[in-house]
Design a protein around this motif. Structure first.
Motif, PDB file in Angstrom:
ATOM      1  N   SER A 141      -0.955  60.587 100.334  1.00  0.00           N
ATOM      2  CA  SER A 141      -2.374  60.576 100.562  1.00  0.00           C
ATOM      3  C   SER A 141      -2.623  60.165 102.085  1.00  0.00           C
ATOM      4  CB  SER A 141      -2.571  58.859 100.071  1.00  0.00           C
ATOM      5  OG  SER A 141      -2.032  57.805 100.729  1.00  0.00           O
ATOM      6  N   ALA A 142      -3.918  60.160 102.243  1.00  0.00           N
ATOM      7  CA  ALA A 142      -4.546  60.060 103.707  1.00  0.00           C
ATOM      8  C   ALA A 142      -3.692  58.851 104.425  1.00  0.00           C
ATOM      9  CB  ALA A 142      -6.009  60.123 103.950  1.00  0.00           C
ATOM     10  N   ALA A 143      -3.284  57.788 103.836  1.00  0.00           N
ATOM     11  CA  ALA A 143      -2.598  56.738 104.428  1.00  0.00           C
ATOM     12  C   ALA A 143      -1.104  56.695 104.321  1.00  0.00           C
ATOM     13  CB  ALA A 143      -3.016  55.386 103.722  1.00  0.00           C
ATOM     14  N   TYR A 144      -0.696  58.271 103.928  1.00  0.00           N
ATOM     15  CA  TYR A 144       0.774  58.506 103.889  1.00  0.00           C
ATOM     16  C   TYR A 144       1.655  57.624 103.050  1.00  0.00           C
ATOM     17  CZ  TYR A 144      -0.622  61.291 107.870  1.00  0.00           C
ATOM     18  OH  TYR A 144      -1.409  61.988 108.859  1.00  0.00           O
ATOM     19  N   GLU A 145       0.932  57.339 101.847  1.00  0.00           N
ATOM     20  CA  GLU A 145       1.812  56.892 100.866  1.00  0.00           C
ATOM     21  C   GLU A 145       1.663  57.760  99.726  1.00  0.00           C
ATOM     22  OE1 GLU A 145      -0.973  53.337  99.745  1.00  0.00           O
ATOM     23  OE2 GLU A 145      -0.161  52.208 101.482  1.00  0.00           O
ATOM     24  N   PRO A 146       3.100  58.069  99.123  1.00  0.00           N
ATOM     25  CA  PRO A 146       3.178  58.814  98.083  1.00  0.00           C
ATOM     26  C   PRO A 146       2.491  59.120  96.930  1.00  0.00           C
ATOM     27  CG  PRO A 146       5.373  58.121  98.914  1.00  0.00           C
ATOM     28  CD  PRO A 146       4.126  57.293  99.439  1.00  0.00           C
ATOM     29  N   LEU A 147       1.964  60.037  96.587  1.00  0.00           N
ATOM     30  CA  LEU A 147       1.237  60.178  95.281  1.00  0.00           C
ATOM     31  C   LEU A 147       1.938  60.727  94.122  1.00  0.00           C
ATOM     32  CD1 LEU A 147      -2.328  61.413  96.903  1.00  0.00           C
ATOM     33  CD2 LEU A 147      -1.749  58.991  96.196  1.00  0.00           C
ATOM     34  N   TYR A 148       2.937  61.617  94.541  1.00  0.00           N
ATOM     35  CA  TYR A 148       3.630  62.323  93.487  1.00  0.00           C
ATOM     36  C   TYR A 148       4.887  62.822  94.084  1.00  0.00           C
ATOM     37  CZ  TYR A 148       4.829  66.480  90.788  1.00  0.00           C
ATOM     38  OH  TYR A 148       5.508  67.604  90.442  1.00  0.00           O
ATOM     39  N   ILE A 149       5.806  62.762  93.254  1.00  0.00           N
ATOM     40  CA  ILE A 149       7.101  63.155  93.532  1.00  0.00           C
ATOM     41  C   ILE A 149       7.701  64.158  92.526  1.00  0.00           C
ATOM     42  CG2 ILE A 149       9.613  62.815  94.209  1.00  0.00           C
ATOM     43  CD1 ILE A 149       8.651  60.179  95.312  1.00  0.00           C
ATOM     44  N   GLY A 150       8.070  65.471  92.941  1.00  0.00           N
ATOM     45  CA  GLY A 150       8.357  66.472  91.665  1.00  0.00           C
ATOM     46  C   GLY A 150       9.843  66.897  92.136  1.00  0.00           C
ATOM     47  N   ILE A 151      10.905  66.518  91.342  1.00  0.00           N
ATOM     48  CA  ILE A 151      12.262  66.611  91.618  1.00  0.00           C
ATOM     49  C   ILE A 151      12.614  68.089  90.738  1.00  0.00           C
ATOM     50  CG2 ILE A 151      14.592  66.298  91.972  1.00  0.00           C
ATOM     51  CD1 ILE A 151      13.770  63.408  92.442  1.00  0.00           C
ATOM     52  N   SER A 152      13.036  69.219  91.389  1.00  0.00           N
ATOM     53  CA  SER A 152      13.360  70.351  90.507  1.00  0.00           C
ATOM     54  C   SER A 152      14.904  70.358  90.707  1.00  0.00           C
ATOM     55  CB  SER A 152      12.841  71.854  91.014  1.00  0.00           C
ATOM     56  OG  SER A 152      13.135  72.625  90.375  1.00  0.00           O
ATOM     57  N   LEU A 153      15.549  70.440  89.454  1.00  0.00           N
ATOM     58  CA  LEU A 153      16.847  70.394  89.398  1.00  0.00           C
ATOM     59  C   LEU A 153      17.584  71.987  89.005  1.00  0.00           C
ATOM     60  CD1 LEU A 153      17.466  67.530  86.966  1.00  0.00           C
ATOM     61  CD2 LEU A 153      17.562  67.299  89.505  1.00  0.00           C
TER      62      LEU A 153
END
Length: 203
Positions: A151-163
Motif C-alpha cells: 500500500s501507500a503506507a508500505y504495508e503488504p496488501l497481497y503476496i503471491g507465491i508461484s511454486l
C-alpha cells in the motif's frame, strides 16, 4: 548502410531496455527498502488473510505465530512448534528456506541477498491501490517467483507465491494491525493448553 542503421537500432534498443529494467529494479528496491523499514518500526503485528487459504499471523522481529489450514505454528527465532489436529506437536530447528515457506513475511528481510526483483506497476488489491514488485530467487528451489503488492503506507496488501510444481499460493491481507503488545510467550507452544498433545522432537 542499411546494415549499419539496423545494427545501430539494435544497440539503441538494447540500451533502452537495459535502462528501463535498471529503473524498474531501482524502483523495486526503493519500495522493498521502505516496506522493510515500515515492518521494523511496526512492533508487534497481527494479520488476518484470505486467498488460497484463510488464517491469522502474528509477527514480531524474527518471531511468528501462524494459524492456517488446521495447523498452528510457533517460531521464537530458533525453535519451531507445529501442532496438528491429530493432537501431535513437532519440534524442529528450521532452515531459513523452511521458515520462508511457512512465513511469507520472511522475504521482507531477505530480499537483498536471496532475490532479484523488478517493479511491475500499480495494482488494485482488495479494493486498495498498491505498488507491485516481482521477486525471483537467485537459487533454484521450490519457489519460482513471489509477487508482492504494498500500500501507500508500505504495508503488504497481497503476496503471491508461484511454486516450481506449477501451484500458486495467494495471500490477500484483510486486516493489518501494528504496535500490538506481543511477548515471546506468544511465539512458543504452551503445553498447558494442549495437555494431551504428543511431542515429537526432530531437533
Amino acid at each position: 548502410m542499411k546494415m549499419k542503421r539496423f545494427t545501430f537500432f539494435i544497440l539503441m534498443l538494447a540500451a533502452t531496455v537495459h535502462t528501463v529494467f535498471g529503473q524498474r529494479e531501482a524502483k523495486a528496491q526503493a519500495i522493498l527498502d521502505k516496506t522493510a523499514a515500515a515492518y521494523q518500526k511496526a512492533g508487534g503485528i497481527a494479520i488476518t488473510f484470505g486467498g488460497t487459504q484463510q488464517g491469522t499471523l502474528l509477527l514480531k522481529e524474527s518471531c511468528f505465530y501462524l494459524d492456517c489450514a488446521g495447523i498452528k505454528s510457533w517460531f521464537d527465532g530458533k525453535t519451531q512448534w507445529s501442532y496438528a489436529q491429530t493432537d501431535e506437536v513437532t519440534l524442529s530447528t528450521p532452515s531459513p528456506e523452511e521458515i520462508q515457506s511457512v512465513n511469507p513475511y520472511a522475504l521482507i528481510t531477505s530480499y537483498k541477498t536471496k532475490f532479484n526483483y523488478r517493479y511491475i506497476g500499480s495494482k488494485n488489491r482488495n479494493g486498495k491501490q498498491g505498488q507491485e514488485v516481482l521477486l525471483t530467487p537467485r537459487q533454484t528451489g521450490d519457489v519460482k517467483s513471489i509477487t508482492l503488492t504494498v500500500s501507500a503506507a508500505y504495508e503488504p496488501l497481497y503476496i503471491g507465491i508461484s511454486l516450481s510444481n506449477g501451484e500458486t499460493q495467494e495471500f490477500n491481507i484483510t486486516s493489518y494491525q501494528t504496535n500490538r503488545n506481543l511477548s515471546i510467550s506468544d511465539f512458543r507452544f504452551d503445553k498447558k493448553k494442549y495437555p494431551n498433545a504428543e511431542v515429537i522432537d526432530l531437533r
